[in-house]
Every structure is written in structure tokens, then in C-alpha cells.
Design a protein around this motif. Structure first.
Motif, PDB file in Angstrom:
ATOM      1  N   GLN A   1      13.162  51.883 -15.679  1.00 36.10           N
ATOM      2  CA  GLN A   1      13.018  50.470 -15.342  1.00 36.10           C
ATOM      3  C   GLN A   1      14.356  49.811 -14.982  1.00 36.10           C
ATOM      4  O   GLN A   1      15.315  49.883 -15.758  1.00 36.10           O
ATOM      5  CB  GLN A   1      12.404  49.727 -16.506  1.00 36.10           C
ATOM      6  CG  GLN A   1      12.326  48.255 -16.170  1.00 36.10           C
ATOM      7  CD  GLN A   1      11.496  47.466 -17.127  1.00 36.10           C
ATOM      8  OE1 GLN A   1      11.159  47.940 -18.202  1.00 36.10           O
ATOM      9  NE2 GLN A   1      11.173  46.263 -16.735  1.00 36.10           N
TER      10      GLN A   1
ATOM     11  N   TYR B   1      16.878  50.623 -17.822  1.00 41.34           N
ATOM     12  CA  TYR B   1      16.409  51.184 -19.091  1.00 41.34           C
ATOM     13  C   TYR B   1      15.467  52.318 -18.706  1.00 41.34           C
ATOM     14  O   TYR B   1      14.349  52.057 -18.286  1.00 41.34           O
ATOM     15  CB  TYR B   1      15.641  50.149 -19.900  1.00 41.34           C
ATOM     16  CG  TYR B   1      16.436  48.945 -20.364  1.00 41.34           C
ATOM     17  CD1 TYR B   1      17.332  49.025 -21.427  1.00 41.34           C
ATOM     18  CD2 TYR B   1      16.248  47.695 -19.766  1.00 41.34           C
ATOM     19  CE1 TYR B   1      18.025  47.900 -21.873  1.00 41.34           C
ATOM     20  CE2 TYR B   1      16.937  46.571 -20.219  1.00 41.34           C
ATOM     21  CZ  TYR B   1      17.820  46.691 -21.274  1.00 41.34           C
ATOM     22  OH  TYR B   1      18.492  45.572 -21.720  1.00 41.34           O
TER      23      TYR B   1
ATOM     24  N   ALA C   1      16.277  46.683 -14.932  1.00 40.98           N
ATOM     25  CA  ALA C   1      16.209  45.334 -15.510  1.00 40.98           C
ATOM     26  C   ALA C   1      17.097  44.365 -14.743  1.00 40.98           C
ATOM     27  O   ALA C   1      16.779  43.181 -14.604  1.00 40.98           O
ATOM     28  CB  ALA C   1      16.616  45.374 -16.974  1.00 40.98           C
TER      29      ALA C   1
ATOM     30  N   PRO D   1      12.077  33.514 -15.271  1.00 39.82           N
ATOM     31  CA  PRO D   1      10.975  33.736 -16.207  1.00 39.82           C
ATOM     32  C   PRO D   1      11.318  34.828 -17.220  1.00 39.82           C
ATOM     33  O   PRO D   1      12.316  35.530 -17.073  1.00 39.82           O
ATOM     34  CB  PRO D   1       9.818  34.171 -15.302  1.00 39.82           C
ATOM     35  CG  PRO D   1      10.475  34.755 -14.098  1.00 39.82           C
ATOM     36  CD  PRO D   1      11.767  34.001 -13.919  1.00 39.82           C
ATOM     37  N   ASN D   2      10.479  34.980 -18.240  1.00 38.38           N
ATOM     38  CA  ASN D   2      10.665  36.060 -19.204  1.00 38.38           C
ATOM     39  C   ASN D   2      10.699  37.398 -18.498  1.00 38.38           C
ATOM     40  O   ASN D   2       9.909  37.644 -17.594  1.00 38.38           O
ATOM     41  CB  ASN D   2       9.517  36.076 -20.224  1.00 38.38           C
ATOM     42  CG  ASN D   2       9.759  35.074 -21.332  1.00 38.38           C
ATOM     43  OD1 ASN D   2      10.907  34.717 -21.614  1.00 38.38           O
ATOM     44  ND2 ASN D   2       8.692  34.596 -21.931  1.00 38.38           N
ATOM     45  N   GLY D   3      11.640  38.248 -18.901  1.00 34.60           N
ATOM     46  CA  GLY D   3      11.716  39.581 -18.319  1.00 34.60           C
ATOM     47  C   GLY D   3      12.534  39.641 -17.041  1.00 34.60           C
ATOM     48  O   GLY D   3      12.664  40.698 -16.429  1.00 34.60           O
ATOM     49  N   ALA D   4      13.143  38.519 -16.629  1.00 38.18           N
ATOM     50  CA  ALA D   4      13.882  38.472 -15.361  1.00 38.18           C
ATOM     51  C   ALA D   4      15.190  39.256 -15.405  1.00 38.18           C
ATOM     52  O   ALA D   4      15.700  39.684 -14.368  1.00 38.18           O
ATOM     53  CB  ALA D   4      14.170  37.020 -14.981  1.00 38.18           C
ATOM     54  N   GLY D   5      15.749  39.417 -16.613  1.00 40.30           N
ATOM     55  CA  GLY D   5      17.026  40.124 -16.739  1.00 40.30           C
ATOM     56  C   GLY D   5      18.160  39.260 -17.281  1.00 40.30           C
ATOM     57  O   GLY D   5      19.317  39.683 -17.290  1.00 40.30           O
ATOM     58  N   LYS D   6      17.831  38.080 -17.777  1.00 43.79           N
ATOM     59  CA  LYS D   6      18.863  37.154 -18.258  1.00 43.79           C
ATOM     60  C   LYS D   6      19.573  37.712 -19.495  1.00 43.79           C
ATOM     61  O   LYS D   6      20.798  37.794 -19.520  1.00 43.79           O
ATOM     62  CB  LYS D   6      18.228  35.780 -18.587  1.00 43.79           C
ATOM     63  CG  LYS D   6      17.473  35.155 -17.418  1.00 43.79           C
ATOM     64  CD  LYS D   6      16.912  33.782 -17.747  1.00 43.79           C
ATOM     65  CE  LYS D   6      15.858  33.751 -18.838  1.00 43.79           C
ATOM     66  NZ  LYS D   6      14.607  34.450 -18.513  1.00 43.79           N
ATOM     67  N   SER D   7      18.784  38.073 -20.513  1.00 44.24           N
ATOM     68  CA  SER D   7      19.408  38.583 -21.760  1.00 44.24           C
ATOM     69  C   SER D   7      20.200  39.852 -21.495  1.00 44.24           C
ATOM     70  O   SER D   7      21.286  40.037 -22.052  1.00 44.24           O
ATOM     71  CB  SER D   7      18.343  38.913 -22.810  1.00 44.24           C
ATOM     72  OG  SER D   7      17.806  37.747 -23.339  1.00 44.24           O
ATOM     73  N   THR D   8      19.649  40.712 -20.657  1.00 45.70           N
ATOM     74  CA  THR D   8      20.326  41.973 -20.352  1.00 45.70           C
ATOM     75  C   THR D   8      21.694  41.688 -19.727  1.00 45.70           C
ATOM     76  O   THR D   8      22.704  42.292 -20.107  1.00 45.70           O
ATOM     77  CB  THR D   8      19.444  42.823 -19.412  1.00 45.70           C
ATOM     78  OG1 THR D   8      18.228  43.123 -20.090  1.00 45.70           O
ATOM     79  CG2 THR D   8      20.130  44.116 -19.008  1.00 45.70           C
TER      80      THR D   8
END
Ligand code: ADP
Ligand code: ADP
Length: 219
Positions: free
Chosen positions: A15, A12, A17, A36-43
Motif C-alpha cells: 500500500q 506499507y 500511503a 480525509p481519513n487515510g489520506a496520508g497526513k499522519s504518515t
């Protein structure tokens, strides 16, 4: 293979991700995507469902190339996004009927997915009247409408109370018996409760990929 991710990267702006990750998931496996949050799972999940384009790399679902055959991929996947945009003013059956029309799925599937997800006692209510656990069941029911081979579930139990959490885990395990499942979470316990295998991601990089029985032997 049900899922193939090859040297996948998503940036992004500046950044990164997701940073050059690769993994494959054979048919029938239930895999926890832990980090953890922000690790890249949703992406990663949004790229698999073709909602987001990769910066580089390739992905296949059921042998279909996500970039070249996005419709075949969408037909193969049931996706439960993290923040599921349900319609609080719609009745459960009305919502599922609306989803079925979008997916071009026969209306006869509606009663099947209501039964499958244990929604029958709440099916005549408005979505806005339901508990979070039942709203997740509605999301799962919608994801199951077109009877996909692959389920992509983004943090399906986050924000649930302990009882609802156990019920939804049990439900995912049951419906997952017939399917390939990739489920994201930041809780190892969730992986132990549901999954055959865990892929651990941190800061966009895969740091472990193990079968649960291997992990248990190392204890
Ligand atoms: P996870 O699902 O593991 O919590 P995400 O995939 O949501 O992680 O996010 C990975 C990284 O990418 C985070 O640093 C997040 O802030 C960033 N990110 C996610 N979506 C966007 C976006 N649309 N624009 C910019 N950065 C984003
Ligand atoms: P969802 O998981 O349903 O996409 P989110 O709240 O994680 O919901 O994200 C909502 C939107 O914001 C998504 O399009 C996501 O890509 C974007 N987003 C997430 N993190 C960031 C971020 N750090 N910067 C900019 N956009 C982001």
C-alpha cells in the motif's frame, strides 16, 4: 525554509500511503494539512518527526536532514500526536517535569508552558481528571517545553466539544505566532480559522497548495 519535503514516498507493504509529495514551508507560516481519513497526513507527520522512515525521498527541518540528523530535528520540533499517550495517573506538573527530564529541558520552563497553554487552574490535578480540551493543552504544553521552532500538530481538535474546539484553535493561533506550524485536519473551517495556507492531500497525493487569501479571492 523551516520544512522541506522532497519527493517523499511511504509504502506499507503493497500500500502506497504517501506518493511522491513535495512541499516547503518558510519560517513563521501556519499551514493546514487538509485531507480525509487515510489520506496520508499522519504518515507524513511521523516521517517529519523521524518516528517513521520514508520508503524514498528526503525531508529537512530547520535545515537539518531528518534521516541524517534526527536528534537535531527532534530538538527543533514539538509534536502533538493524534492519539497522545498521556498518563492519566500523573499530575499535570509531575508529567511535565517527567517530559522535561526526557528532553533535558530546564524545570523552569514548566511554569512557562503551564502559563502559555492556560493550564494554571488545572495544573494540580491528575491528567485523568481533565476534560479532553485540557488534556490537549497538556499535550501542547509538553510539545512546547523545549521551545521548538516548529510545531507538528496531528488533528489537534478532533473529538473536542465546540467550546473546547474554539479555545484550542485560539491557543494554537497564539502560540503559532512565534513558530512554524503544520497542523493536520479534515475540516476546512479549521484551516480558515487558524492557517495562512492550506496543503490538501488525498490518497497520498497533494491535490492543492494555496494561500488562504488566494482561495478567498476566488470565491
Ligand atoms: P491520515 O492521517 O490522513 O488519516 P494515515 O497517514 O494515517 O492517514 O494513513 C494513510 C494510509 O496508510 C491509510 O490507508 C492507512 O490505513 C495506511 N496506514 C497507516 N499506518 C499504517 C501502518 N502502520 N501499516 C499499514 N498501513 C498503514
Ligand atoms: P497515532 O496517530 O498516534 O499513530 P493511530 O491509531 O493512527 O495512532 O495508529 C496507531 C498505530 O497503528 C501507528 O503505529 C500506526 O502507524 C498504525 N496504523 C495506523 N493505521 C494502520 C493500518 N491501516 N494498518 C496497520 N497499522 C496501522
Amino acid at each position: 525554509m523551516s520544512i522541506e519535503v522532497i519527493q517523499l514516498t511511504k509504502q506499507y507493504g503493497q500500500q502506497i500511503a504517501v506518493n511522491n509529495i513535495s512541499f516547503t514551508i518558510p519560517k513563521g507560516e501556519i499551514v493546514g494539512f487538509l485531507g480525509p481519513n487515510g489520506a496520508g497526513k499522519s504518515t507524513t507527520m511521523k516521517m517529519l518527526t523521524s518516528f517513521l522512515n520514508p520508503t524514498s525521498g528526503s525531508l529537512k527541518v530547520n535545515g537539518y536532514d531528518v534521516l541524517k540528523q534526527p536528534l537535531a530535528v527532534k530538538g527543533s520540533i514539538g509534536y502533538l500526536p493524534e492519539h497522545n499517550p498521556l498518563y492519566p495517573e500523573m499530575y499535570v506538573r509531575e508529567f511535565l517535569s517527567f517530559q522535561a527530564s526526557i528532553y533535558n529541558t530546564p524545570k523552569s520552563r514548566i511554569k512557562d508552558v503551564i502559563a502559555l497553554t492556560g493550564l494554571l487552574p488545572e495544573a494540580s490535578k491528575k491528567i485523568g481528571q481533565l476534560s479532553k480540551g485540557y488534556r490537549q493543552r497538556v499535550g501542547l504544553a509538553a510539545a512546547l517545553l523545549h521551545n521548538p521552532d516548529v510545531l507538528i500538530l496531528d488533528e489537534p481538535t478532533t473529538g473536542l466539544d465546540p467550546n473546547q474546539l474554539l479555545e484550542i484553535r485560539h491557543l494554537i493561533k497564539e502560540v503559532g505566532k512565534e513558530k512554524t506550524v503544520l497542523l493536520s485536519t479534515h475540516i476546512m473551517q479549521e484551516v480558515s480559522a487558524i492557517c495562512d495556507r492550506v496543503i490538501i492531500i488525498n490518497k497520498g497525493t497533494i491535490v492543492a497548495d494555496k494561500r488562504l487569501n488566494e482561495l478567498q479571492q476566488n470565491k
